[in-house]
Scaffold this motif. Structure first.
Motif, short mmCIF file in Angstrom:
data_model
loop_
_atom_site.label_atom_id
_atom_site.label_comp_id
_atom_site.label_asym_id
_atom_site.label_seq_id
_atom_site.Cartn_x
_atom_site.Cartn_y
_atom_site.Cartn_z
N LYS A 3 7.32 -11.15 -13.22
CA LYS A 3 7.22 -11.05 -11.77
C LYS A 3 8.17 -12.02 -11.08
CE LYS A 3 2.87 -11.05 -10.35
NZ LYS A 3 1.42 -11.39 -10.32
N LEU A 4 8.89 -11.51 -10.08
CA LEU A 4 9.72 -12.37 -9.25
C LEU A 4 8.88 -13.04 -8.17
CD1 LEU A 4 12.91 -10.17 -8.65
CD2 LEU A 4 12.68 -12.11 -10.22
N THR A 5 9.38 -14.14 -7.67
CA THR A 5 8.81 -14.84 -6.52
C THR A 5 9.96 -15.17 -5.57
OG1 THR A 5 9.13 -17.04 -7.46
CG2 THR A 5 7.05 -15.90 -7.99
N PRO A 6 9.68 -15.51 -4.32
CA PRO A 6 10.77 -15.93 -3.43
C PRO A 6 11.60 -17.06 -4.02
CG PRO A 6 8.81 -15.47 -2.15
CD PRO A 6 8.40 -15.38 -3.58
N GLU A 7 10.95 -18.01 -4.68
CA GLU A 7 11.68 -19.14 -5.26
C GLU A 7 12.60 -18.67 -6.39
OE1 GLU A 7 8.34 -20.29 -2.98
OE2 GLU A 7 8.36 -19.03 -4.79
N LEU A 8 12.12 -17.76 -7.22
CA LEU A 8 12.96 -17.24 -8.30
C LEU A 8 14.11 -16.41 -7.75
CD1 LEU A 8 10.26 -16.20 -10.95
CD2 LEU A 8 11.85 -18.13 -11.06
N ILE A 9 13.86 -15.64 -6.72
CA ILE A 9 14.92 -14.84 -6.09
C ILE A 9 16.05 -15.73 -5.60
CG2 ILE A 9 15.43 -13.41 -4.06
CD1 ILE A 9 12.60 -12.19 -4.46
N ASP A 10 15.69 -16.90 -5.07
CA ASP A 10 16.72 -17.79 -4.52
C ASP A 10 17.65 -18.36 -5.57
OD1 ASP A 10 16.07 -17.40 -1.90
OD2 ASP A 10 14.85 -19.21 -1.69
#
Length: 354
Positions: free
Chosen positions: A123-130
């Motif tokens: 699962k992606l998160t906003p922090e990982l996307i950044d």
């Protein structure tokens, strides 16, 4: 020389390799027969494809438009092309199907750059996307334009509604669009016990790859455009990508049969329940470790390699990470309690052989 059609397989053989192994649901076969006979306009100008639009909008909102395609890889490639420029890139988990299991089609056919991010649970998160969402003005780097998530993920985990909403808000704030690979979207909705709209159009997803083959259809998927302003030239991209069916009524009528009532949900709930039964059956077996939360219709486990090899001679399933001894067991709409209990018994027997 005359040859007559005959059965080439034993219908009693069952396995846990993939929900693609299952046949078509009887209601799907009945729908195909209903659509057969007479002439209908080709290439999507038929009555079944037209009616499908009304059914899809009942699930995904008044602006949704469905573009039936042949398969899931085609759906993903068409959807991602429609969301990107030629210099565009797609941020995804490193375990994503578009990265691992589509033979490079997004890159080779779609001409896209995939910017992958390691995750613990798929699962992606906003922090990982950044970690990858940067460099929009750098002409030396492919431009991040899309975040692609899978619901449920390749590891069998399920995003909550709030998690997807947070991803969509984060991506949109940065000028990116969101694609959802919904090959098993019905299993996710059944797991969350919410309508599919709650984590798609309502949450802010722009385009959805809707999966049907893994949930009882004979063949076919659909690209569902949720935000018409997010895409360009969908009709042309579908044809360019060799995903335009001439006899589209036979894809559309299956999608209609799946979605018009509750067949999609019944099938998914049953598959999920069988996966939970399987996980509970093996959880207490010494030497077997469940690797991820069992939230949909997949069970990931680790067990001795030699045990898996012997068990594979009795039931078909795949290694996920052969070096580590990790395997994946999938349940389908037609998996029975007897199938699960027989597999658990066989596993215990093989584990007991040492």
């Amino acid at each position: 020389m005359r040859t007559d059609a005959r059965r080439h397989h034993d219908p009693q053989i069952r396995g846990f390799a993939s929900d693609n192994y299952a046949g078509a649901h009887p209601e799907i076969l009945a729908a195909l027969a209903l659509a057969n006979g007479g002439h209908q306009v080709a290439y999507g100008e038929d009555d079944y494809t037209a009616h499908l639009q009304h059914v899809v909008r009942s699930h995904f909102g008044p602006y949704a438009q469905a573009f039936p395609v042949f398969n899931g890889t085609g759906a993903n490639v068409v959807a991602l092309q429609a969301l990107t420029d030629r210099w565009g890139a797609v941020i995804c988990a490193d375990t994503a199907h578009i990265n691992v299991d589509e033979c490079g089609a997004p890159e080779r056919v779609g001409g896209l750059k995939l910017l992958t991010v390691p995750t613990e649970d798929g699962k992606l998160t906003p922090e990982l996307i950044d970690r990858q969402a940067w460099g929009w003005d750098d002409e030396h780097r492919a431009m991040p334009q899309v975040v692609s998530i899978a619901q449920n993920t390749e590891l069998g985990t399920v995003y909550t509604v709030d998690e997807i909403r947070a991803i969509c808000e984060h991506a949109h704030e940065r000028g990116m669009k969101v694609h959802l690979d919904g090959a098993r979207i019905a299993n996710a909705a059944a797991s969350l016990d919410v309508p599919m709209r709650s984590f798609t159009n309502v949450a802010g997803v722009d385009v959805l790859s809707f999966g049907g083959t893994k949930n009882g259809m004979l063949f076919g998927e659909a690209v569902v455009v949720l935000d018409p302003d997010a895409v360009r030239a969908m009709k042309h991209l579908r044809k360019l990508s060799m995903q335009l069916a001439s006899k589209m009524r036979f894809v559309s009528v299956q999608l209609e049969a799946l979605l018009a009532r509750d067949l999609w949900l019944r099938n998914a709930r049953h598959a999920n329940a069988m996966a939970r039964r399987l996980a509970e059956g093996v959880r207490g077996v010494d030497g077997v470790k469940i690797l991820h939360p069992v939230q949909a219709n997949a069970v990931f486990a680790r067990l001795p390699h030699d045990v898996s090899e012997r068990l594979q001679k009795r039931y078909r399933f795949y290694f996920w990470d052969e070096a580590a001894g990790d395997v994946r067991w999938m349940c389908s709409f037609d998996t029975t309690e007897e199938d699960v209990d027989g597999f658990v018994t066989a596993l215990k027997e093989e584990m007991g052989r040492g």
